[in-house]
Design a protein around this motif. Structure first.
Motif, PDB file in Angstrom:
ATOM      1  N   MET A   1       0.841  -1.205   0.000  1.00 32.48           N
ATOM      2  CA  MET A   1       0.000   0.000   0.000  1.00 32.48           C
ATOM      3  C   MET A   1       0.873   1.252   0.000  1.00 32.48           C
ATOM      4  O   MET A   1       1.859   1.336   0.699  1.00 32.48           O
ATOM      5  N   SER A   2       0.507   2.222  -0.798  1.00 36.09           N
ATOM      6  CA  SER A   2       1.275   3.456  -0.856  1.00 36.09           C
ATOM      7  C   SER A   2       1.131   4.254   0.423  1.00 36.09           C
ATOM      8  O   SER A   2       0.064   4.300   1.030  1.00 36.09           O
ATOM      9  N   ARG A   3       2.237   4.920   0.847  1.00 29.18           N
ATOM     10  CA  ARG A   3       2.172   5.768   2.037  1.00 29.18           C
ATOM     11  C   ARG A   3       1.393   7.035   1.751  1.00 29.18           C
ATOM     12  O   ARG A   3       1.054   7.793   2.645  1.00 29.18           O
ATOM     13  N   GLY A   4       1.087   7.316   0.502  1.00 30.20           N
ATOM     14  CA  GLY A   4       0.275   8.484   0.167  1.00 30.20           C
ATOM     15  C   GLY A   4      -1.194   8.122   0.024  1.00 30.20           C
ATOM     16  O   GLY A   4      -1.864   8.588  -0.874  1.00 30.20           O
ATOM     17  N   HIS A   5      -1.714   7.260   0.876  1.00 31.92           N
ATOM     18  CA  HIS A   5      -3.075   6.743   0.789  1.00 31.92           C
ATOM     19  C   HIS A   5      -4.112   7.874   0.766  1.00 31.92           C
ATOM     20  O   HIS A   5      -4.009   8.863   1.462  1.00 31.92           O
ATOM     21  N   SER A   6      -5.169   7.685  -0.040  1.00 37.76           N
ATOM     22  CA  SER A   6      -6.255   8.667  -0.113  1.00 37.76           C
ATOM     23  C   SER A   6      -7.042   8.693   1.186  1.00 37.76           C
ATOM     24  O   SER A   6      -7.233   7.671   1.830  1.00 37.76           O
ATOM     25  N   PHE A   7      -7.578   9.869   1.536  1.00 34.96           N
ATOM     26  CA  PHE A   7      -8.327  10.032   2.781  1.00 34.96           C
ATOM     27  C   PHE A   7      -9.828  10.133   2.532  1.00 34.96           C
ATOM     28  O   PHE A   7     -10.570  10.471   3.430  1.00 34.96           O
ATOM     29  N   ALA A   8     -10.287   9.810   1.351  1.00 32.37           N
ATOM     30  CA  ALA A   8     -11.707   9.981   1.056  1.00 32.37           C
ATOM     31  C   ALA A   8     -12.594   9.157   1.970  1.00 32.37           C
ATOM     32  O   ALA A   8     -13.719   9.539   2.289  1.00 32.37           O
ATOM     33  N   SER A   9     -12.081   7.984   2.434  1.00 30.80           N
ATOM     34  CA  SER A   9     -12.909   7.101   3.248  1.00 30.80           C
ATOM     35  C   SER A   9     -13.002   7.523   4.704  1.00 30.80           C
ATOM     36  O   SER A   9     -13.689   6.891   5.492  1.00 30.80           O
ATOM     37  N   ASP A 252      -7.931  15.875  16.206  1.00 29.93           N
ATOM     38  CA  ASP A 252      -8.506  15.617  14.880  1.00 29.93           C
ATOM     39  C   ASP A 252      -7.413  15.173  13.906  1.00 29.93           C
ATOM     40  O   ASP A 252      -7.303  15.676  12.786  1.00 29.93           O
ATOM     41  N   VAL A 253      -6.603  14.195  14.355  1.00 27.82           N
ATOM     42  CA  VAL A 253      -5.456  13.771  13.550  1.00 27.82           C
ATOM     43  C   VAL A 253      -5.884  13.284  12.169  1.00 27.82           C
ATOM     44  O   VAL A 253      -5.292  13.666  11.153  1.00 27.82           O
ATOM     45  N   ILE A 254      -6.911  12.445  12.124  1.00 26.57           N
ATOM     46  CA  ILE A 254      -7.325  11.870  10.844  1.00 26.57           C
ATOM     47  C   ILE A 254      -7.877  12.953   9.919  1.00 26.57           C
ATOM     48  O   ILE A 254      -7.534  13.030   8.733  1.00 26.57           O
ATOM     49  N   GLY A 255      -8.721  13.823  10.463  1.00 27.73           N
ATOM     50  CA  GLY A 255      -9.273  14.903   9.650  1.00 27.73           C
ATOM     51  C   GLY A 255      -8.220  15.885   9.174  1.00 27.73           C
ATOM     52  O   GLY A 255      -8.222  16.321   8.022  1.00 27.73           O
ATOM     53  N   ARG A 256      -7.296  16.248  10.061  1.00 24.30           N
ATOM     54  CA  ARG A 256      -6.238  17.187   9.687  1.00 24.30           C
ATOM     55  C   ARG A 256      -5.328  16.593   8.618  1.00 24.30           C
ATOM     56  O   ARG A 256      -4.896  17.287   7.699  1.00 24.30           O
ATOM     57  N   ALA A 257      -5.019  15.297   8.772  1.00 25.70           N
ATOM     58  CA  ALA A 257      -4.190  14.651   7.754  1.00 25.70           C
ATOM     59  C   ALA A 257      -4.907  14.640   6.408  1.00 25.70           C
ATOM     60  O   ALA A 257      -4.304  14.908   5.363  1.00 25.70           O
ATOM     61  N   ARG A 258      -6.190  14.358   6.438  1.00 24.62           N
ATOM     62  CA  ARG A 258      -6.979  14.349   5.199  1.00 24.62           C
ATOM     63  C   ARG A 258      -6.975  15.712   4.520  1.00 24.62           C
ATOM     64  O   ARG A 258      -6.914  15.816   3.300  1.00 24.62           O
ATOM     65  N   ARG A 259      -7.008  16.766   5.341  1.00 19.29           N
ATOM     66  CA  ARG A 259      -7.038  18.129   4.785  1.00 19.29           C
ATOM     67  C   ARG A 259      -5.644  18.698   4.521  1.00 19.29           C
ATOM     68  O   ARG A 259      -5.525  19.819   4.044  1.00 19.29           O
ATOM     69  N   GLY A 260      -4.599  17.958   4.882  1.00 14.85           N
ATOM     70  CA  GLY A 260      -3.238  18.484   4.733  1.00 14.85           C
ATOM     71  C   GLY A 260      -2.970  19.616   5.700  1.00 14.85           C
ATOM     72  O   GLY A 260      -2.241  20.559   5.375  1.00 14.85           O
ATOM     73  N   ALA A 261      -3.548  19.533   6.911  1.00 11.73           N
ATOM     74  CA  ALA A 261      -3.473  20.636   7.866  1.00 11.73           C
ATOM     75  C   ALA A 261      -2.936  20.179   9.214  1.00 11.73           C
ATOM     76  O   ALA A 261      -3.387  20.648  10.258  1.00 11.73           O
ATOM     77  N   LEU A 262      -1.961  19.264   9.213  1.00  6.98           N
ATOM     78  CA  LEU A 262      -1.421  18.777  10.474  1.00  6.98           C
ATOM     79  C   LEU A 262      -0.659  19.837  11.252  1.00  6.98           C
ATOM     80  O   LEU A 262      -0.632  19.830  12.477  1.00  6.98           O
ATOM     81  N   VAL A 263      -0.027  20.758  10.549  1.00  9.91           N
ATOM     82  CA  VAL A 263       0.801  21.762  11.214  1.00  9.91           C
ATOM     83  C   VAL A 263      -0.087  22.850  11.817  1.00  9.91           C
ATOM     84  O   VAL A 263      -0.840  23.527  11.121  1.00  9.91           O
ATOM     85  N   ASP A 264      -0.008  23.001  13.130  1.00  9.10           N
ATOM     86  CA  ASP A 264      -0.768  24.025  13.855  1.00  9.10           C
ATOM     87  C   ASP A 264      -0.045  24.287  15.172  1.00  9.10           C
ATOM     88  O   ASP A 264      -0.289  23.617  16.176  1.00  9.10           O
ATOM     89  N   PRO A 265       0.858  25.263  15.202  1.00  8.79           N
ATOM     90  CA  PRO A 265       1.664  25.512  16.404  1.00  8.79           C
ATOM     91  C   PRO A 265       0.862  25.917  17.634  1.00  8.79           C
ATOM     92  O   PRO A 265       1.380  25.842  18.750  1.00  8.79           O
ATOM     93  N   ALA A 266      -0.390  26.334  17.460  1.00 13.87           N
ATOM     94  CA  ALA A 266      -1.208  26.742  18.612  1.00 13.87           C
ATOM     95  C   ALA A 266      -2.068  25.616  19.159  1.00 13.87           C
ATOM     96  O   ALA A 266      -2.704  25.777  20.215  1.00 13.87           O
ATOM     97  N   LEU A 267      -2.101  24.472  18.483  1.00 18.37           N
ATOM     98  CA  LEU A 267      -3.041  23.413  18.849  1.00 18.37           C
ATOM     99  C   LEU A 267      -2.767  22.841  20.229  1.00 18.37           C
ATOM    100  O   LEU A 267      -3.706  22.648  21.031  1.00 18.37           O
ATOM    101  N   LEU A 268      -1.529  22.535  20.558  1.00 17.43           N
ATOM    102  CA  LEU A 268      -1.238  21.931  21.856  1.00 17.43           C
ATOM    103  C   LEU A 268      -1.678  22.840  22.992  1.00 17.43           C
ATOM    104  O   LEU A 268      -2.244  22.379  23.987  1.00 17.43           O
ATOM    105  N   GLY A 269      -1.452  24.137  22.844  1.00 14.70           N
ATOM    106  CA  GLY A 269      -1.894  25.078  23.869  1.00 14.70           C
ATOM    107  C   GLY A 269      -3.396  25.047  24.072  1.00 14.70           C
ATOM    108  O   GLY A 269      -3.881  25.117  25.212  1.00 14.70           O
ATOM    109  N   ARG A 270      -4.145  24.914  22.992  1.00  8.56           N
ATOM    110  CA  ARG A 270      -5.608  24.848  23.114  1.00  8.56           C
ATOM    111  C   ARG A 270      -6.050  23.559  23.796  1.00  8.56           C
ATOM    112  O   ARG A 270      -6.972  23.562  24.622  1.00  8.56           O
ATOM    113  N   ILE A 271      -5.390  22.462  23.461  1.00  8.83           N
ATOM    114  CA  ILE A 271      -5.729  21.185  24.085  1.00  8.83           C
ATOM    115  C   ILE A 271      -5.460  21.239  25.582  1.00  8.83           C
ATOM    116  O   ILE A 271      -6.278  20.802  26.402  1.00  8.83           O
ATOM    117  N   VAL A 272      -4.311  21.789  25.957  1.00  9.29           N
ATOM    118  CA  VAL A 272      -3.948  21.875  27.377  1.00  9.29           C
ATOM    119  C   VAL A 272      -4.923  22.788  28.127  1.00  9.29           C
ATOM    120  O   VAL A 272      -5.349  22.477  29.241  1.00  9.29           O
TER     121      VAL A 272
END
Length: 292
Positions: A1-9, A252-272
């Motif tokens: 399986m390719s590491r660039g798997h589609s996120f449509a599912s 929202d790891v799966i959703g962010r990966a699907r959208r290509g939006a994993l990078v968010d330097p403020a996210l950890l602060g919001r979670i904490v």
């Protein structure tokens, strides 16, 4: 399986994530309560960022880190998932014997349940926070909780981990950060990757939800309140460009990966910040109940 798997599912999974996050922050799963369905729901493994792949289920994360000398697996998910996690690892191009280390974020059945089988099949060494070693090796959650804890197969820990410890494999280094409270040995891990020439700080935070822990009168873990507060401070001060938690819906790891939006330097602060507020509410409620 390719590491660039589609996120449509993954769309339906992502839409359910917010509700599950609320439920998990308030009430853990007791021994006589069915697990949330998506904890054992298969999804295709997929590439996240740098050398990191997602190889967990729809609702519980397991992360595979590739190195030239083999792979590191972070967490195993619940016991029934062992065969599925092995299949996911191999689908991402790593034979099971290529897994050299398994890191256990904390000693709860939903993250450590499949580790014994995966360690046996792979021959990998297991590392976990020193405060959780005894619990892992007897297969039961540490401390006192307000629910009936779920047992799991005992896990032999080859390396007890303490704050600041480093593990290096194939030139890839992960650094442990002790973030106790959720369990006495709850351990977060950090590493650096380069993505398109840009250095990024990755944090795999251990859970900081109260999740049924006894905060008042916990004789087995009398320092739990202070540990939670110190861990909020420590995690809140960390630099994290990408946050990859044990419960993927928290970031929202799966959703962010699907959208290509994993990078968010403020996210950890919001979670904490949210976890700190939830903790204060839970502590106040338990103090009132104990007083009454």
């Amino acid at each position: 399986m390719s590491r660039g798997h589609s996120f449509a599912s993954f769309g339906g999974i992502c839409r359910r994530a917010a509700l599950l996050a609320v439920l998990l922050s308030a009430a853990p799963v007791a021994a006589d309560t069915p697990d949330p369905a998506n904890w054992t729901q298969p999804i295709a493994p997929f590439h996240l960022i740098g050398p990191i792949d997602y190889v967990g289920s729809a609702g519980i994360a397991a992360y595979l880190i590739h190195t030239p000398a083999g792979a590191i697996l972070i967490d195993g998910t619940p016991e029934p998932n062992a065969a599925m996690i092995r299949q996911h690892i191999e689908a991402m191009g790593v034979p099971i014997h290529g897994v050299k280390w398994i890191f256990v974020s904390h000693a709860h059945f939903d993250h450590a349940g499949a580790v014994a089988a995966l360690a046996r099949d792979s021959g990998a060494k297991v590392a976990a926070g020193a405060g959780d070693v005894a619990a892992l090796e007897r297969g039961r959650s540490p401390g006192e909780v307000l629910y009936t804890p779920r047992p799991y197969p005992p896990v032999h820990v080859d390396r007890p981990i303490r704050d600041g410890d480093r593990v290096t494999l194939g030139g890839v280094t992960l650094t442990a950060r002790a973030t106790p409270g959720h369990t006495p040995g709850c351990t977060s891990w950090t590493m650096q990757v380069r993505e398109k020439g840009r250095p990024l700080a990755i944090v795999f935070p251990c859970s900081v939800s109260v999740a049924g822990n006894r905060l008042v009168g916990n004789k087995a873990y009398p320092g739990i309140v202070g540990d939670f507060r110190r861990s909020f401070d420590r995690l809140g001060a960390m630099k994290a460009d990408v946050v990859l938690p044990a419960h993927p819906e928290v970031a929202d790891v799966i959703g962010r990966a699907r959208r290509g939006a994993l990078v968010d330097p403020a996210l950890l602060g919001r979670i904490v910040a949210k976890s700190r507020a939830d903790f204060a509410t839970a502590l106040q409620k338990q103090q009132k109940t104990n007083h009454d």
